[in-house]
Scaffold this motif. Structure first.
Motif: not given
Length: 378
Positions: A336-364
């Protein structure tokens, strides 16, 4: 079998209806006579007659078949819209017939309509279990069916055989009884002279070389021996023993007398809704994992993180089931996926810590948490 306290019984359309469609009241009453006798057995009766007094969940096909004659349909329609219309008319007739029949024994019934979505999602799964468990605690007989009126792909679920196997695991049943119009599994066509009934199946090896056949041809139900053997495999693999026999031998199965084919448990009970996720959900998309992510998910049983995803397919929303594939396109898991399909492309290949710094804690967080993930057999 005789000691099973909580039993799930599945009965097919061909055992409840006429060939032309419509419920056969005598067949329904005959089945209810057997079930009520086992539900109402007292301890003294149990010792003398092998009737332990049971909680019974009845998974009953027949809604579409029951709706054929009232709608002027000569046979089961092929198109989904008319199948759903027949189910809408027939489901009420089916439950009304069971209500009247069980009332002869002072028993109430409760209708429970399920789809795979009701039981693969965590909150829905708990609700389904609580409802069924409470009905049993209050002395009612749950009558379970697929919600054919609104189902799409689920309407071709296998004539409720697979649903029954999953319900047996959901309610933590001690036994699953699959009732058919054939008195067990044979090593060929039962109508052919010289074929032999297989009395016991201890594992997949016992089924090698056996011609199981195809779906039923009566024009009323959708299941056949294939779906019943598959359902028995699912239940047995989850630790639930299974008896496959004909409806006329239901009393023998519940009394522990030799009848039909007995499938021995081959596995242990697992997290219930993961069984549903593996066998009942329809993936709405797919995630392609790099080699490191495949090893992490399959070998180390970890959650799937954005850094390990190489590609996204499909149009899905957070909470939907998706397939996890290796770079060769082979499905290795479902989750069961935690993100919508349209959200995922910009997240690929990136660490959760990096995403949290750039997009907010909801992405960690994980894309698929390990608690919402099941590995698929190769």
């Amino acid at each position: 079998m005789r000691e099973a306290r909580r039993v799930v019984i599945k009965v097919g359309s061909s055992s409840l209806t006429t060939a032309a469609g419509g419920l056969d009241a005598d067949r329904v009453d005959a089945l209810v006579d057997v079930l009520a006798k086992h539900i109402d057995a007292e301890p003294g009766d149990a010792e003398q007659a092998g009737l332990p007094g049971r909680e019974i969940v009845l998974v009953s096909s027949g809604a579409i078949a029951a709706g054929l004659a009232p709608l002027g349909l000569a046979k089961r329609p092929r198109d989904l819209a008319r199948q759903q219309a027949a189910a809408s008319v027939g489901q009420g007739l089916l439950v009304a017939r069971y209500t009247a029949s069980f009332a002869r024994y002072g028993r109430r019934v409760g209708q429970v309509l399920l789809t795979s979505d009701d039981t693969s999602r965590r909150a829905h799964y708990r609700n389904a279990y609580r409802t069924l468990d409470q009905l049993l605690a209050m002395g009612a007989v749950p009558i379970v069916n697929e919600n054919d009126t609104v189902a799409t792909d689920e309407i071709r679920f296998g004539d409720n055989d697979r649903l029954a196997a999953l319900v047996a695991h959901l309610v933590r049943a001690d036994l699953l009884v699959l009732l058919s119009d054939v008195d067990g599994l044979y090593d060929g066509n039962p109508a052919t002279p010289g074929t032999r009934r297989i009395s016991q199946v201890r594992g997949p090896a016992d089924l090698e070389g056996i011609d199981i056949g195809s779906a039923g041809s009566a024009g009323i139900g959708t299941g056949g021996m294939v779906t019943k053997v598959e359902a028995a495999g699912i239940a047995a693999g989850a630790g639930v023993p299974v008896v496959l026999t004909s409806a006329v031998h239901a009393a023998d199965a519940l009394a522990g007398r030799e009848t039909g084919t007995y499938f021995h448990p081959t596995g242990r009970r697992a997290a219930g809704r993961l069984l549903w996720l593996a066998h009942a959900s329809t993936p709405t998309g797919a995630l392609t994992l790099d080699e490191g992510a495949v090893r992490a998910v399959v070998d180390r049983r970890t959650s799937l993180l954005p850094a390990g995803i190489a590609g996204v397919e499909g149009d899905f929303s957070a909470g939907d089931p998706v397939e996890l594939r290796d770079t060769g396109g082979r499905a290795v898991a479902r989750g069961l996926v935690n993100f919508d399909a349209k959200e995922l492309p910009r997240l690929l290949g990136r660490t959760t810590h990096e995403l949290a710094r750039e997009l907010g804690p909801a992405y960690e967080r994980e894309v698929v948490h390990r608690d919402d993930l099941v590995l698929l057999r190769p």
